[in-house]
Design a protein around this motif. Structure first.
Motif, PDB file in Angstrom:
ATOM      1  N   GLY A 223      79.023  52.079  47.637  1.00  0.00           N
ATOM      2  CA  GLY A 223      79.879  53.257  47.607  1.00  0.00           C
ATOM      3  C   GLY A 223      80.321  53.555  46.200  1.00  0.00           C
ATOM      4  O   GLY A 223      80.147  52.745  45.287  1.00  0.00           O
TER       5      GLY A 223
ATOM      6  N   THR B 107      82.405  57.483  48.609  1.00  0.00           N
ATOM      7  CA  THR B 107      81.109  57.818  49.195  1.00  0.00           C
ATOM      8  C   THR B 107      80.489  56.556  49.777  1.00  0.00           C
ATOM      9  O   THR B 107      80.907  55.436  49.462  1.00  0.00           O
ATOM     10  CB  THR B 107      80.150  58.395  48.148  1.00  0.00           C
ATOM     11  OG1 THR B 107      79.901  57.397  47.143  1.00  0.00           O
ATOM     12  CG2 THR B 107      80.729  59.657  47.504  1.00  0.00           C
ATOM     13  N   ARG B 108      79.493  56.743  50.635  1.00  0.00           N
ATOM     14  CA  ARG B 108      78.763  55.601  51.181  1.00  0.00           C
ATOM     15  C   ARG B 108      77.281  55.912  51.150  1.00  0.00           C
ATOM     16  O   ARG B 108      76.850  56.997  51.549  1.00  0.00           O
ATOM     17  CB  ARG B 108      79.196  55.310  52.616  1.00  0.00           C
ATOM     18  CG  ARG B 108      78.420  54.148  53.229  1.00  0.00           C
ATOM     19  CD  ARG B 108      78.958  53.725  54.566  1.00  0.00           C
ATOM     20  NE  ARG B 108      78.665  54.700  55.593  1.00  0.00           N
ATOM     21  CZ  ARG B 108      78.882  54.473  56.897  1.00  0.00           C
ATOM     22  NH1 ARG B 108      79.419  53.329  57.277  1.00  0.00           N
ATOM     23  NH2 ARG B 108      78.590  55.390  57.784  1.00  0.00           N
ATOM     24  N   GLU B 109      76.486  54.932  50.670  1.00  0.00           N
ATOM     25  CA  GLU B 109      75.036  55.089  50.613  1.00  0.00           C
ATOM     26  C   GLU B 109      74.366  53.837  51.156  1.00  0.00           C
ATOM     27  O   GLU B 109      74.891  52.731  51.019  1.00  0.00           O
ATOM     28  CB  GLU B 109      74.575  55.329  49.173  1.00  0.00           C
ATOM     29  CG  GLU B 109      75.077  56.620  48.563  1.00  0.00           C
ATOM     30  CD  GLU B 109      74.555  56.835  47.158  1.00  0.00           C
ATOM     31  OE1 GLU B 109      73.912  55.916  46.621  1.00  0.00           O
ATOM     32  OE2 GLU B 109      74.799  57.917  46.607  1.00  0.00           O
TER      33      GLU B 109
ATOM     34  N   ASP C 258      79.565  63.184  58.789  1.00  0.00           N
ATOM     35  CA  ASP C 258      78.291  62.530  58.463  1.00  0.00           C
ATOM     36  C   ASP C 258      78.470  61.083  58.006  1.00  0.00           C
ATOM     37  O   ASP C 258      77.476  60.372  57.813  1.00  0.00           O
ATOM     38  CB  ASP C 258      77.571  63.312  57.360  1.00  0.00           C
ATOM     39  CG  ASP C 258      77.247  64.742  57.776  1.00  0.00           C
ATOM     40  OD1 ASP C 258      77.193  65.022  58.987  1.00  0.00           O
ATOM     41  OD2 ASP C 258      77.064  65.579  56.870  1.00  0.00           O
ATOM     42  N   GLU C 259      79.721  60.678  57.799  1.00  0.00           N
ATOM     43  CA  GLU C 259      80.054  59.324  57.341  1.00  0.00           C
ATOM     44  C   GLU C 259      79.388  58.997  56.003  1.00  0.00           C
ATOM     45  O   GLU C 259      78.902  57.893  55.781  1.00  0.00           O
ATOM     46  CB  GLU C 259      79.719  58.281  58.407  1.00  0.00           C
ATOM     47  CG  GLU C 259      80.489  58.497  59.692  1.00  0.00           C
ATOM     48  CD  GLU C 259      80.303  57.383  60.713  1.00  0.00           C
ATOM     49  OE1 GLU C 259      79.631  56.380  60.407  1.00  0.00           O
ATOM     50  OE2 GLU C 259      80.847  57.521  61.827  1.00  0.00           O
ATOM     51  N   THR C 260      79.415  59.993  55.118  1.00  0.00           N
ATOM     52  CA  THR C 260      78.848  59.814  53.774  1.00  0.00           C
ATOM     53  C   THR C 260      79.898  59.952  52.680  1.00  0.00           C
ATOM     54  O   THR C 260      79.700  59.429  51.576  1.00  0.00           O
ATOM     55  CB  THR C 260      77.742  60.849  53.511  1.00  0.00           C
ATOM     56  OG1 THR C 260      78.280  62.169  53.733  1.00  0.00           O
ATOM     57  CG2 THR C 260      76.553  60.621  54.444  1.00  0.00           C
ATOM     58  N   ALA C 261      80.998  60.658  52.952  1.00  0.00           N
ATOM     59  CA  ALA C 261      82.048  60.866  51.959  1.00  0.00           C
ATOM     60  C   ALA C 261      83.385  60.952  52.689  1.00  0.00           C
ATOM     61  O   ALA C 261      83.558  61.781  53.588  1.00  0.00           O
ATOM     62  CB  ALA C 261      81.797  62.139  51.159  1.00  0.00           C
TER      63      ALA C 261
ATOM     64  N   GLY D 116      81.805  65.464  55.189  1.00  0.00           N
ATOM     65  CA  GLY D 116      81.677  64.086  54.732  1.00  0.00           C
ATOM     66  C   GLY D 116      82.138  63.089  55.772  1.00  0.00           C
ATOM     67  O   GLY D 116      81.483  62.060  56.001  1.00  0.00           O
TER      68      GLY D 116
END
Length: 199
Positions: A98, A87-89, A62-65, A59
């Motif tokens: 997020g 999280t980030r979307e 990938d800078e998503t979580a 996470g």
């Protein structure tokens, strides 16, 4: 992104490590954690290893979580008292959103530690120097009053209840949802619900 520490005089947030596997397995086997979160149930040491060794670093990479263990202040290797994640979307160049998530160990409940930790994470997430999120969302299974109280204290606006919105181990469940946008006051924006059970 490289993991980093967030801290106040009450909590220290650092990335969980292999040294935390046993404690994570112990806490996530707690019936209340299983009841209200999406962790596997029954929860095993292998589940804790997968969380610490794969989910958390993947996470961050990938800078998503972004996940932190909640610990006592100045205790870099202290026991895990809870977990907070964001999280980030969204695609580059668009408004980003997020979702905030957290759980608390049974022996750390009722002390305000998760509220303090979640405040740190939300502050960082909406800061333009942090993630710069346009909105942070909160979601909990209907009936999870401790989670709702944390979000309420942080200034999340309760948006309502959605039927069969959440996914919990293959079952759709009714969810409470709320939102927080930058510059919202960091205090409750409405009275605490009268239907809530006494603390």
């Amino acid at each position: 992104m490289e993991p980093f520490v967030l801290a106040t005089d009450r909590v220290r947030l650092s990335v969980p490590t292999a040294a935390d596997v046993e404690r994570v397995a112990e806490v996530c086997a707690d019936p209340e954690v299983a009841r209200w979160t999406t962790v596997p149930s029954p929860y095993t040491r292998g589940d804790a290893e997968a969380f610490v060794e794969r989910f958390v670093p993947d996470g961050w990479r990938d800078e998503t979580a972004f996940t932190w263990a909640v610990r006592a202040p100045a205790a870099s290797d202290g026991p895990v008292l809870g977990m907070v994640g964001m999280t980030r979307e969204g695609a580059p160049g668009t408004d980003l959103s997020g979702e905030l998530g957290y759980w608390c160990a049974p022996d750390a409940r009722g002390r305000g530690l998760i509220t303090e930790a979640a405040r740190l994470v939300v502050d960082w997430a909406v800061d333009p120097e942090g993630l710069g999120l346009a909105v942070v969302r909160w979601r909990a299974n209907v009936g999870n009053w401790p989670s709702r109280r944390v979000a309420w204290k942080l200034g999340f606006r309760y948006e309502g209840s959605l039927r069969r919105f959440g996914q919990q181990r293959g079952v759709l469940v009714d969810s409470w949802v709320g939102s927080y946008v930058p510059h919202d006051p960091r205090v409750p924006n409405e009275p605490w619900p009268v239907e809530a059970p006494a603390a």
